[in-house]
Design an enzyme around this catalytic site. Structure first.
Site, PDB file in Angstrom:
ATOM      1  N   ASP A 193      24.476  30.509  34.343  1.00 55.52           N
ATOM      2  CA  ASP A 193      23.894  31.526  35.225  1.00 55.52           C
ATOM      3  C   ASP A 193      22.396  31.521  34.982  1.00 55.52           C
ATOM      4  OD1 ASP A 193      22.944  33.961  36.446  1.00 55.52           O
ATOM      5  OD2 ASP A 193      25.002  34.694  36.442  1.00 55.52           O
ATOM      6  N   CYS A 252      37.457  32.725  43.922  1.00 51.88           N
ATOM      7  CA  CYS A 252      37.741  34.077  44.418  1.00 51.88           C
ATOM      8  C   CYS A 252      36.428  34.794  44.716  1.00 51.88           C
ATOM      9  CB  CYS A 252      38.550  34.864  43.394  1.00 51.88           C
ATOM     10  SG  CYS A 252      40.194  34.215  43.095  1.00 51.88           S
ATOM     11  N   ARG A 254      33.209  33.453  47.134  1.00 51.20           N
ATOM     12  CA  ARG A 254      32.783  33.362  48.529  1.00 51.20           C
ATOM     13  C   ARG A 254      33.139  31.986  49.072  1.00 51.20           C
ATOM     14  NH1 ARG A 254      33.121  37.738  49.233  1.00 51.20           N
ATOM     15  NH2 ARG A 254      31.627  39.369  49.761  1.00 51.20           N
ATOM     16  N   GLU A 283      36.946  32.444  58.090  1.00 51.26           N
ATOM     17  CA  GLU A 283      38.057  33.372  57.886  1.00 51.26           C
ATOM     18  C   GLU A 283      38.414  34.066  59.196  1.00 51.26           C
ATOM     19  OE1 GLU A 283      37.184  35.963  54.581  1.00 51.26           O
ATOM     20  OE2 GLU A 283      37.181  34.318  53.147  1.00 51.26           O
ATOM     21  N   HIS A 301      41.954  36.378  51.105  1.00 47.53           N
ATOM     22  CA  HIS A 301      40.792  37.180  50.683  1.00 47.53           C
ATOM     23  C   HIS A 301      41.241  38.523  50.104  1.00 47.53           C
ATOM     24  CE1 HIS A 301      36.216  37.728  51.461  1.00 47.53           C
ATOM     25  NE2 HIS A 301      36.590  38.372  50.381  1.00 47.53           N
TER      26      HIS A 301
END
Length: 554
Positions: A193, A252, A254, A283, A301
């Site tokens: 990160d 899980c 985007r 989606e 989702h």
């Protein structure tokens, strides 16, 4: 109104520090949100209207009536919709991701975008962990096989999680919760990160390393980042080639972070041993071959689809609206890092806006590009550069362009107008009050001004090395004059104002050694442009011989 051959800029009305956001026109909720949200807003008399099933054109017509908008993921908050919201001040996302909101358009329009970053953390983390454990034991395939009437135990021989390496890309709230849970299974957790230092990640058991070092070590990879240009298709064909054969992927977060075509190819070749997917590029998804692959566990989702998560995000976003309405700090700001700082440091914001307006007043109107370097003196200045730079730009925009900028859109509007703060230098010295020195430069001139806070109000100390003997407060009745130190013109202008009882007091500056002129600041009684016509005519006649003549309007 501004007078003087060198100063034809527009009037300056610096926007007040944003103490509270007026939401009296109410909040629109166009999709299902837990009733707790409306209940919390109603407690402090913020009107709430829930209208479900609005078509895009209907929503555009409706949005103009409201100060706020709260959405989940179904509503597409486009640039056209934001532009139609003439009274719109804030858009709230009852959840984390804001990819259904045009944040750039909102920023340009001065509309704050906020989210509820903590509400669905546990639900998303738990779903991720379920995906990992299910993939490790072939749960989905084994269940389907047994339901089809087969008893094939040998086919589903699998591996334990203990001792395996889990790579976590994105070490925010969700990534940390995943790490904590999977460490209890004996997994080694590594991660990346850019915003989390290695010394911080090691505190929650994750060894931070660069992506190129992560891929060859990962038995499982889970992503927990926003979908931005830097993360789009982050997991792609090249990445799969660098991973151990049989690596398992979980997304899980985007849709679009994992390249779906590359994932399908890796599954078919065996390079990828399984995937848990909850989010998709489109989606509902159209990647039929991927969804039907026997090594894929797919859900529609569901990351935040728990009763607890929906209750928490509804409460969190509502409480942030309440805080905005009351003028309290909030934590979920997406598109304006200076906004929350401005609320906590109103005096610093005030002096920055005021001095930004003042220094920009010194330049001829024909000067289009002005850059500023700010030196700030005082206590506790760490990581507050964005506050000073944004507030300075707000003042410059109002003074030079008569634009009502705010802490959301000032950087964008200033860039378009040719104004920039190139550097904010923090001088950590033991001053109880903040002092601010601006050096502004155009193609033709350079000016330096220094001000301090005196009893909470901006007070001018110095203009272009001309030091004031008595420090004048930078208020909206202040008239600035610059002329030869021995000239009678300055005294005549002051005399005209005094004759009509329009002078409160006068602050004289000391003429610098290298200059033939000096500055004078006059606290007038009222605004020049509202004074009797006789006064204005006399002032215009006398002041034409000055180097500079202007009244600051804040």
């Amino acid at each position: 109104m501004v007078y003087g051959a060198d100063s034809s800029c527009s009037s300056c009305t610096v926007l007040p520090y944003p103490s509270a956001m007026n939401l009296e026109k109410g909040v629109l909720i166009p999709e299902p949100v837990d009733p707790k949200c409306e209940a919390i807003l109603a407690q402090i008399n913020i009107p709430v209207t829930t209208k479900l099933g609005l078509k895009p054109d209907e929503l555009k017509k409706e949005i103009s009536k409201y100060s706020g908008l709260i959405v989940r993921s179904a509503t597409k908050v486009t640039a056209d919709l934001i532009a139609a919201g003439k009274n719109l001040r804030v858009i709230g996302r009852a959840g984390v991701g804001v990819d259904n909101i045009d944040c750039e358009a909102a920023t340009t329009q001065g509309v704050l975008v906020i989210n509820a970053p903590g509400g669905n953390t546990l639900s998303a983390a738990e779903l991720t962990c379920v995906m990992i454990t299910s993939l490790s034991r072939n749960i989905y395939e084994a269940s389907a096989s047994l339901k089809a009437g087969k008893w094939d135990r040998k086919k589903f021989m699998s591996n334990e999680l203990d001792g395996k390496t889990l790579a976590i890309i994105g070490l925010g709230r969700i990534g940390r919760e995943v790490a904590h849970r999977m460490q209890s299974f004996g997994m080694k957790t590594i991660g990346f990160d850019p915003l989390v230092p290695a010394e911080e990640s090691i505190k929650f058991g994750v060894e931070s390393m660069e992506l190129e070092k992560i891929w060859p070590l990962a038995d499982y990879i889970t992503v927990h980042t926003p979908l931005i240009p830097q993360t789009k298709n982050m997991i792609n064909t090249e990445v799969f080639a660098k991973c151990p054969k049989g690596v398992k992927i979980i997304n899980c977060a985007r849709g679009g972070i994992v390249d779906e075509a590359a994932l399908l190819a890796a599954l078919e070749s065996g390079q990828c041993g399984g995937a848990g997917i909850d989010v998709y590029t489109e989606e509902p998804p159209k990647c039929t071959d991927l969804l039907q692959h026997p090594k894929v566990i797919c859900t529609p989702h569901l990351g935040a689809s728990t009763h607890e998560a929906q209750s928490r995000v509804a409460e969190e976003i509502a409480q942030q609206f309440v805080s905005l309405h009351k003028g309290n700090p909030i934590h979920g700001i997406v598109n304006s890092p200076a906004f929350s700082l401005s609320k906590s440091h109103s005096q610093w914001a005030k002096i920055s806006k005021t001095l930004g307006a003042f220094v920009s007043m010194l330049f001829p109107k024909t000067d289009k590009d002005i850059s500023v370097v700010a030196n700030v003196y005082g206590r506790d200045l760490k990581r507050k550069e964005i506050l000073f730079s944004t507030a300075i730009l707000i003042g410059m925009l109002k003074q030079r362009s008569n634009v009502d900028a705010n802490f959301v859109n000032a950087p964008t509007l200033a860039r378009d107008a040719g104004f920039q703060v190139t550097q904010v230098i923090n001088n950590h010295i033991s001053l109880d009050n903040i002092s601010l020195e601006l050096t502004a430069t155009s193609l033709t001139e350079t000016h330096t001004v220094l001000a301090t806070l005196n009893n909470g109000e901006p007070a001018l100390c110095n203009i272009d090395n001309c030091q004031f003997k008595t420090v004048p407060f930078l208020s909206d009745d202040l008239i600035f004059l610059k002329g030869p130190n021995t000239s009678e013109v300055t005294a005549k202008v002051i005399g005209i104002l005094a004759e009509f009882g329009l002078v409160h007091n006068v602050a004289w500056g000391e003429r610098p050694k290298d200059s033939e002129s000096c500055w004078c600041a006059v606290h007038a009684v009222g605004k020049v442009d509202s004074m009797p016509e006789e006064v204005i005519q006399q002032l215009e006649s006398a002041s034409r011989y000055l180097d500079f003549w202007a009244q600051l309007k804040l």
